[in-house]
Design a protein around this motif. Structure first.
Motif, PDB file in Angstrom:
ATOM      1  N   ASP A  10       0.824  -1.193   0.000  1.00 40.02           N
ATOM      2  CA  ASP A  10       0.000   0.000   0.000  1.00 40.02           C
ATOM      3  C   ASP A  10       0.865   1.253   0.000  1.00 40.02           C
ATOM      4  O   ASP A  10       0.409   2.343  -0.273  1.00 40.02           O
ATOM      5  CB  ASP A  10      -0.940  -0.004   1.207  1.00 40.02           C
ATOM      6  N   PRO A  13       4.635   2.644  -4.714  1.00 38.53           N
ATOM      7  CA  PRO A  13       3.779   3.101  -5.803  1.00 38.53           C
ATOM      8  C   PRO A  13       3.430   1.917  -6.690  1.00 38.53           C
ATOM      9  O   PRO A  13       4.138   0.920  -6.667  1.00 38.53           O
ATOM     10  CB  PRO A  13       4.668   4.082  -6.551  1.00 38.53           C
ATOM     11  N   LYS A  82       5.901   9.137   1.937  1.00 38.52           N
ATOM     12  CA  LYS A  82       4.787   8.590   1.181  1.00 38.52           C
ATOM     13  C   LYS A  82       4.166   9.686   0.339  1.00 38.52           C
ATOM     14  O   LYS A  82       3.650  10.664   0.855  1.00 38.52           O
ATOM     15  CB  LYS A  82       3.750   7.992   2.124  1.00 38.52           C
ATOM     16  N   THR A  84       1.233  11.040  -1.776  1.00 45.21           N
ATOM     17  CA  THR A  84      -0.175  10.695  -1.918  1.00 45.21           C
ATOM     18  C   THR A  84      -0.504  10.542  -3.396  1.00 45.21           C
ATOM     19  O   THR A  84       0.002  11.275  -4.225  1.00 45.21           O
ATOM     20  CB  THR A  84      -1.062  11.781  -1.287  1.00 45.21           C
ATOM     21  N   SER A  85      -1.359   9.576  -3.684  1.00 44.90           N
ATOM     22  CA  SER A  85      -1.741   9.185  -5.056  1.00 44.90           C
ATOM     23  C   SER A  85      -0.599   9.309  -6.070  1.00 44.90           C
ATOM     24  O   SER A  85      -0.629  10.168  -6.942  1.00 44.90           O
ATOM     25  CB  SER A  85      -2.964   9.957  -5.543  1.00 44.90           C
ATOM     26  N   PRO A  86       0.405   8.439  -5.925  1.00 42.99           N
ATOM     27  CA  PRO A  86       1.570   8.504  -6.809  1.00 42.99           C
ATOM     28  C   PRO A  86       1.214   8.303  -8.283  1.00 42.99           C
ATOM     29  O   PRO A  86       1.813   8.946  -9.146  1.00 42.99           O
ATOM     30  CB  PRO A  86       2.472   7.382  -6.307  1.00 42.99           C
ATOM     31  N   ALA A  87       0.229   7.441  -8.556  1.00 39.96           N
ATOM     32  CA  ALA A  87      -0.085   7.156  -9.958  1.00 39.96           C
ATOM     33  C   ALA A  87      -0.607   8.413 -10.639  1.00 39.96           C
ATOM     34  O   ALA A  87      -0.242   8.744 -11.762  1.00 39.96           O
ATOM     35  CB  ALA A  87      -1.105   6.033 -10.052  1.00 39.96           C
ATOM     36  N   LYS A  88      -1.454   9.150  -9.916  1.00 38.21           N
ATOM     37  CA  LYS A  88      -2.019  10.367 -10.474  1.00 38.21           C
ATOM     38  C   LYS A  88      -0.915  11.399 -10.696  1.00 38.21           C
ATOM     39  O   LYS A  88      -0.826  12.032 -11.741  1.00 38.21           O
ATOM     40  CB  LYS A  88      -3.051  10.919  -9.482  1.00 38.21           C
ATOM     41  N   LYS A  89      -0.032  11.538  -9.690  1.00 40.97           N
ATOM     42  CA  LYS A  89       1.046  12.523  -9.823  1.00 40.97           C
ATOM     43  C   LYS A  89       1.962  12.151 -10.973  1.00 40.97           C
ATOM     44  O   LYS A  89       2.431  13.024 -11.702  1.00 40.97           O
ATOM     45  CB  LYS A  89       1.850  12.593  -8.532  1.00 40.97           C
ATOM     46  N   ASN A  91       1.106  10.714 -13.673  1.00 44.57           N
ATOM     47  CA  ASN A  91       0.440  11.147 -14.904  1.00 44.57           C
ATOM     48  C   ASN A  91       0.630  12.634 -15.137  1.00 44.57           C
ATOM     49  O   ASN A  91       0.923  13.071 -16.241  1.00 44.57           O
ATOM     50  CB  ASN A  91      -1.058  10.869 -14.837  1.00 44.57           C
TER      51      ASN A  91
END
Ligand SMILES: [Fe+2]
Ligand SMILES: [Fe+2]
Lengths: 426, 146
Positions: A10, A13, A82, A84-89, A91
């Motif tokens: 969790d 990333p 950590k 937050t929302s690495p996938a979004k960042k 992108n």
């Protein structure tokens, strides 16, 4: 207080973030090889557009991409940060970055198209300042700093500074500014780029991974504690002083060359004292990289006193060899480990082992391709025609890297689809 | 720093046995590999036991939290235990490639785990535990056997 999560899923990333940035780096590498065939030996003339384009394919397209892959992956592990929302960042960074790099390369190639410079500045400035500040913000909140997390913070500061300096340069090139301080800012830009960003990031990561992957004695305290911030301080001081004392860069560069050579020697020594005698390709990549760094710094220091074109060319070529070798050394550990780790943490007992993802022999073959590529580059200073061979080998080397990423990704997806899984929460 | 000192020493000891086992396996000296691997496994599991049964509870009691750092460490111990089992199988099968591959994963996993303990958890134990508790904890760990 403490990083609340370990190397658990969790917190890491999504593996796709790492794959994507590595693939981006490999693709730009292939592009670089193709462009090399176009510009050929022109690249050794620092004033040429070929040199400008190829340098930025290397620094932005290849190095920055893979360094972002490494940062997204390693910040949680080695600094307890950590995002937050690495996938979004990822992108938000990746698409503007690719578009920005391409428009910058086009701007350099065509020279006088103002809007291309503007577009590149907006895309690159926006995405890079966003991600560097985002990461710096998180890093500054870390209570227990290690030498690695301190160094990474210093490297990210350098990234932000070099991007801001770049904005001034592109504004001048695009005709939006008169560029009275163009020369000083340009020196600051590439010094922060090569030393503050690329070298300091590699140094800080090595403080952690050399001990971790190869089980070596720890780095001496002075290197550990002061090297990264010392380099950042030198660069900052020289940048400011250069407005009054133009020659200050020479002293700064000389000290930096000395510091980096000492770092390389210390690291080579750690490697020779490693407890695990089994030596795989990544050890050789490290050795080649560090050896190249020493040669590069030697040529760089020499180039401060003599104006011989080939010495400057060698300094840059070997710096490239240094950075790329370390990238591959990391790549061949990170991709197999992550693929195995993510799958086995998800409970797949059919998770492929590291050697099944990328076999050490595959990495060894790449090592030889990489060596041949470097040799072709260096020899092309004597026999110009060899630049075509260098271009071919560059395409082969990055094609090889790209293939490994795609292969690992397919294996990952296949295991998730067909693999057998323990039910952990039964 | 008595906790850090003692525990770091144990980590290094385990690394030594691990490296010896790996070297023997790479030379297909299975007798030696088995011997060294058994010591490595024993030392590592005993070290985990010291942490899970003595050090972590002392830390949790002092800080009043059972989640957070110690939870993560225990989770990672489970992962390492799983790998020890697989490596033992590879030795029994005399499968060099499987052994070296697992060894690679094991080393990365274990080293990053140890680093987190040394740089953060042990350092915190040395800081927050009262001197008397630290000495008791250390003594209790020395007595712990598998
Ligand atoms: Fe532990
Ligand atoms: Fe431990």
């Amino acid at each position: 207080m403490f990083s609340q999560k370990g190397l658990s899923l969790d917190q890491a990333p999504p593996i796709s973030v790492v794959f994507r940035f590595f693939l981006q780096g490999a693709s730009f590498g292939i592009l670089g090889g193709v462009l090399l065939a176009l510009y050929q030996n022109e690249i050794f003339d620092p004033a040429s557009k070929g040199a400008l384009v190829l340098t930025h394919v290397f620094t932005l397209g290849i190095m920055l991409s893979v360094m972002l892959a490494a940062l997204f992956q390693m910040l949680p592990v080695i600094a307890g940060v950590k995002l937050t929302s690495p996938a979004k960042k990822a992108n938000w960074v990746q698409y503007p970055l690719i578009a920005g790099i391409l428009s910058l390369l086009l701007a350099f190639h065509f020279g006088k198209i103002a809007w291309l410079y503007l577009l590149a500045s907006l895309l690159l400035g926006g995405s890079l300042l966003f991600i560097s500040f985002e990461m710096i913000k998180k890093l500054l909140q870390v209570p227990n700093h290690t030498s690695s997390s301190k160094g990474i913070t210093a490297a990210l500061f350098s990234l932000a500074i070099l991007v801001i300096a770049a904005l001034y340069l592109t504004a001048t090139l695009g005709g939006y500014s008169e560029g009275i301080h163009y020369v000083q800012i340009k020196t600051a830009h590439y010094s922060f780029g090569l030393f503050g960003w690329i070298a300091v990031l590699i140094i800080s990561i090595s403080f952690q991974v050399i001990e971790m992957f190869y089980v070596t004695p720890p780095y001496p305290n002075f290197a550990n504690r002061y090297l990264s911030n010392g380099i950042l301080f030198l660069l900052a001081a020289a940048s400011i002083l250069s407005f009054f004392l133009p020659d200050i860069w020479m002293i700064c560069h000389l000290i930096l060359a000395l510091l980096l050579s000492i770092y390389a020697i210390i690291t080579l020594k750690r490697l020779s004292k490693r407890k695990r005698p089994v030596s795989d390709a990544t050890v050789w990549f490290w050795r080649l990289g560090l050896g190249s760094l020493i040669i590069s710094m030697l040529c760089f220091a020499l180039g401060l006193f003599v104006q011989t074109a080939w010495i400057h060319a060698l300094a840059y070529l070997f710096f490239g060899a240094f950075a790329l070798s370390i990238v591959f050394a990391m790549f061949y550990k990170i991709i197999p480990f992550l693929t195995w780790f993510h799958l086995s943490s998800q409970g797949y007992f059919t998770a492929p082992m590291m050697h099944e993802v990328i076999h050490p022999k595959t990495a060894k073959k790449h090592f030889w391709i990489h060596c041949s590529m470097m040799t072709a580059f260096i020899m092309s200073l004597i026999v110009p025609q060899l630049i075509v061979l260098a271009s071919l080998l560059t395409v082969l080397s990055f094609g090889w890297m790209g293939y490994q990423i795609i292969h690992a990704h397919l294996l990952y997806v296949k295991t998730q689809k067909e693999g057998h899984k323990f039910s952990m929460n039964a | 720093m008595i906790i850090s000192h003692y525990m770091k020493h144990e980590h290094r000891l385990c690394d030594d046995y691990f490296a010896k086992a790996e070297e023997a396996a790479s030379k297909k000296d299975w007798e030696e590999a088995t011997k060294q691997f058994e010591i490595f496994a024993h030392e590592t599991l005993q070290h985990f036991k010291k942490e899970e049964e003595v050090l972590f509870p002392a830390f949790e009691k002092q800080t009043g939290s059972t989640e957070g750092p110690t939870g993560v460490m225990k989770y990672e111990h489970e992962h390492v235990r799983g790998l020890i089992g697989k490596m033992a199988e590879a030795i029994l099968d005399e499968d060099v490639d499987a052994y070296l591959s697992l060894a690679e994963s094991m080393m990365i996993l274990l080293q990053q785990h140890n680093m987190k303990e040394e740089q953060m958890l042990y350092a915190m134990c040395d800081r927050v535990l009262p001197v008397a508790t630290k000495e008791e904890t250390l003594e209790a760990m020395k007595q712990t056997e598998l």
